[in-house]
Design a protein around this motif. Sequence first.
Motif, PDB file in Angstrom:
ATOM      1  N   ALA A  25      43.358  32.816  37.010  1.00 60.19           N
ATOM      2  CA  ALA A  25      43.726  33.893  37.929  1.00 60.19           C
ATOM      3  C   ALA A  25      45.120  33.594  38.466  1.00 60.19           C
ATOM      4  CB  ALA A  25      42.726  34.000  39.082  1.00 60.19           C
ATOM      5  N   ASP A  26      46.036  34.535  38.308  1.00 64.53           N
ATOM      6  CA  ASP A  26      47.436  34.330  38.705  1.00 64.53           C
ATOM      7  C   ASP A  26      47.998  33.045  38.115  1.00 64.53           C
ATOM      8  OD1 ASP A  26      47.369  36.651  40.159  1.00 64.53           O
ATOM      9  OD2 ASP A  26      47.004  35.681  42.088  1.00 64.53           O
ATOM     10  N   GLY A  27      47.619  32.754  36.865  1.00 65.34           N
ATOM     11  CA  GLY A  27      48.136  31.579  36.186  1.00 65.34           C
ATOM     12  C   GLY A  27      47.478  30.272  36.580  1.00 65.34           C
ATOM     13  N   MET A  28      46.521  30.315  37.504  1.00 65.90           N
ATOM     14  CA  MET A  28      45.872  29.100  37.972  1.00 65.90           C
ATOM     15  C   MET A  28      44.489  28.965  37.347  1.00 65.90           C
ATOM     16  SD  MET A  28      44.950  27.944  41.896  1.00 65.90           S
ATOM     17  CE  MET A  28      46.575  27.315  42.294  1.00 65.90           C
ATOM     18  N   ALA A  29      44.131  27.731  36.943  1.00 63.05           N
ATOM     19  CA  ALA A  29      42.798  27.474  36.405  1.00 63.05           C
ATOM     20  C   ALA A  29      41.766  27.550  37.520  1.00 63.05           C
ATOM     21  CB  ALA A  29      42.758  26.112  35.746  1.00 63.05           C
ATOM     22  N   VAL A  30      40.665  28.254  37.231  1.00 65.26           N
ATOM     23  CA  VAL A  30      39.569  28.379  38.187  1.00 65.26           C
ATOM     24  C   VAL A  30      38.298  27.889  37.502  1.00 65.26           C
ATOM     25  CG1 VAL A  30      38.270  29.917  39.701  1.00 65.26           C
ATOM     26  CG2 VAL A  30      40.691  30.385  39.241  1.00 65.26           C
ATOM     27  N   PHE A  31      37.581  26.956  38.158  1.00 62.73           N
ATOM     28  CA  PHE A  31      36.373  26.359  37.593  1.00 62.73           C
ATOM     29  C   PHE A  31      35.147  27.040  38.188  1.00 62.73           C
ATOM     30  CE2 PHE A  31      39.233  22.413  37.799  1.00 62.73           C
ATOM     31  CZ  PHE A  31      39.861  22.764  36.611  1.00 62.73           C
ATOM     32  N   VAL A  32      34.265  27.555  37.287  1.00 59.73           N
ATOM     33  CA  VAL A  32      33.129  28.366  37.724  1.00 59.73           C
ATOM     34  C   VAL A  32      31.831  27.813  37.143  1.00 59.73           C
ATOM     35  CG1 VAL A  32      32.247  30.713  37.940  1.00 59.73           C
ATOM     36  CG2 VAL A  32      34.710  30.343  37.599  1.00 59.73           C
ATOM     37  N   PRO A  33      30.973  27.190  37.967  1.00 59.00           N
ATOM     38  CA  PRO A  33      29.688  26.682  37.467  1.00 59.00           C
ATOM     39  C   PRO A  33      28.786  27.818  36.991  1.00 59.00           C
ATOM     40  CG  PRO A  33      30.227  25.756  39.635  1.00 59.00           C
ATOM     41  CD  PRO A  33      31.187  26.878  39.396  1.00 59.00           C
ATOM     42  N   GLY A  34      27.860  27.495  36.086  1.00 56.89           N
ATOM     43  CA  GLY A  34      26.864  28.455  35.636  1.00 56.89           C
ATOM     44  C   GLY A  34      27.385  29.524  34.701  1.00 56.89           C
ATOM     45  N   THR A  35      28.548  29.299  34.099  1.00 55.65           N
ATOM     46  CA  THR A  35      29.111  30.272  33.165  1.00 55.65           C
ATOM     47  C   THR A  35      29.162  29.676  31.767  1.00 55.65           C
ATOM     48  OG1 THR A  35      31.352  29.550  33.760  1.00 55.65           O
ATOM     49  CG2 THR A  35      30.461  31.473  34.918  1.00 55.65           C
ATOM     50  N   ALA A  36      29.487  30.514  30.795  1.00 59.69           N
ATOM     51  CA  ALA A  36      29.543  30.078  29.400  1.00 59.69           C
ATOM     52  C   ALA A  36      30.803  30.637  28.748  1.00 59.69           C
ATOM     53  CB  ALA A  36      28.302  30.556  28.644  1.00 59.69           C
ATOM     54  N   VAL A  37      31.289  29.929  27.745  1.00 61.26           N
ATOM     55  CA  VAL A  37      32.467  30.404  27.022  1.00 61.26           C
ATOM     56  C   VAL A  37      32.160  31.768  26.412  1.00 61.26           C
ATOM     57  CG1 VAL A  37      33.993  29.961  25.066  1.00 61.26           C
ATOM     58  CG2 VAL A  37      33.306  28.078  26.553  1.00 61.26           C
TER      59      VAL A  37
END
Length: 544
Positions: A25-37
Motif C-alpha cells: 500500500a503506497d509502496g509499503m509492504a503490509v503483513f496480513v495474517p490469515g491470508t494466502a497468496v
Amino acid sequence: MIKKNDLFEAEITAMTAEGSGICRADGMAVFVPGTAVGDRCVVRVVKVLKKYAFGRLEELLTPSPDRTTPDCPIAGPCGGCVYRHITYEAELKIKTQRVRDALERIGGFENIPMEPILGAPSRTRYRNKCQLPIGLSKNGEMQMGFYAVNSHRIIDTHTCLLQPEVFDRAAEAFRAWQKLSGESIYDEAAHSGVLRHLYMRCGEKSGEVLVCIVANGAKLHGEDLLVKMLREAVPEITGIVLNINRERTNVVLGRELRTLWGKPTIRDTLCRLEFEISPHAFYQVNRTQAEALYNKAAEYAGLTGAETLLDLYCGTGTIGLSMASRAKKLIGAEIIPAAVENARKNAAHNHVTNAEFLCGDAKDAARILYERGERPDVIVIDPPRKGCDAAVISTIAAMRPTRVVYVSCDPATLARDLKQFTAEDYNIEAVTPVDMFPGTAHVETVCLLSKLKSTQHIEVELDMDELDLTDAEKKATYQEIKNYVLEHCGLKVSNLYIAQVKQKCGIIERENYNKPKSEDARQPQCPPEKEKAIKEALKHFGMI
C-alpha cells in the motif's frame, strides 16, 4: 502515506517467514495474517512502522485457489497453526520457497541444488508432547490451552488437532478432577496458587503415555482421586508425575519430580533404536518426520563403516546413534551435562559399543580429538535456532572433514552459516527442506557440504591455541574482513596484514601467530592506507 485504520484493497503476493501474507500500500509492504497468496482482499492497517506495516483481513473479495476451509475453530486466535486455511500442497511450496529465499538473499547463493521437500504423511495428530498453561477465566473458573500470539492470555482449548486424541481425554479428566478437588490455580503476577501447567508425552510406537502436573508446590489436594480419574479416562497411561516448580519463571518444568503412580518415563522407538524419555529429556516432537530427517542426514553422511563420525550439538545423541551402525566410530559432543548423560544411557540401552560422548563445546571436542590424533571424516551439526558461532565453523573447517551434514531449524541462520562454510572452502552439494511441523511456520533443512578438492595444497600444523579465539576474533572471519575492505575501500589485503593490524590493536595475543621462522626473516609490513582500511573494518565488526 498510509496510517493506522486506513482501508485499502490489495492482492497477497508472497508470505513472510512467520506465515503472514504480504501486500503493498503506497509502496509499503503490509503483513496480513490469515491470508494466502492470490487472495484479493480489503485490509485494515493496524500498525505502521518506518519501513513496513501490519494489517488485518477485513474482507475477502476473491479467495486464492490455495484456500481451504480451516478445520480448527481456534486456529486464528491461538496462532500456533498459521497455515490451516490453505492446502498442504500450498504450505509445502511456501516452506520450500522460504528456504530458497534465505539461501539466495542472505547467503548470496545461486543455482542451489535443492531437492524436493519431505512432506509429512499427516497434518494432524503428529505431536507426541503437549504443555498446556493453566489460568483463571474472568468468571473465576480454570482455563487451559495455549497462549494467544505474543501474549500470556490463555485460549481455552478442549482439543488440538496437532496432538493425539489421548491427550484430549487426559486433559478433560484433569479438568474434572480440578473441579472436584478445588485445587487452586497459579497466578503468574501474584506468584500464588498451585496448578501451573499440564504436561503430557506419548510414545508413537510404544503407545505409552506420561502425564505430568506442574505445580507451585510439593503436594496436590486429592492426589489419589487424580490418579483414579486419569487411569479411568486413559487406559494407555503408564505414569503420572508431579513436577515441582516454585520459581518465578516462564520455564515450564522445575527440577524436582515426584511419581504419583506408575513410572516417571515412557519409551519409544526411533530409527530402530529405543529411547527412554523423561519429562526433561529432549525427544523429537514429530517422530515420523524425525525419522525422515535422520534418514536424509544419514544419506548425506555417506558412511561406509570406515569413518569416524563427529556429532556436534548431539543433545541426547539421537542423530549420531541413528548412524552409529554405519560408522567405525561415533563421537558426540554436547555442552549440557544432563544431555550427555542421557546420550550415554541411550547408547548403552541400545548396545551401541562404538560411541563415546564428550561434555563440552566444539572447541573442547576438537582439542581432545587433536591430542588423541583423531580426525573425523564426517561431522554432523544440529545447532539451536541461533545457528553456529563463527568460531565453531572455523573449528570444523580446521578439522578438515570430507563432509559436513548441517541440520537446521532456521533457514536464515543456515544461510548465514553456509556463507562462512563456503568461505572456508566447503561446497554446497545438496539441500533438502523437511516439514517437521505441518500447519506451523517452521521448516527444517538438511544440507550436505563437501570439502573442495584442489590440485595444490599446503600442509600446515594446526596449533590448537588458534582455536581459542578471543571474544573480538569471534565477531568476523579473515574472509569477512577482506570482503569489507575490498567493498568499501577498493583494496585487497592479506591475512598477514590483517593479523599485523589485529596485533597492533591488541586482539591477537598468541606469540606464534604469523611469526617468522627465523629471527633474520623479514615480513612485508602492512602499508598505512591498508592499515587504515583494516581498522575501519575492525570497527565495523565491533572488534575494536
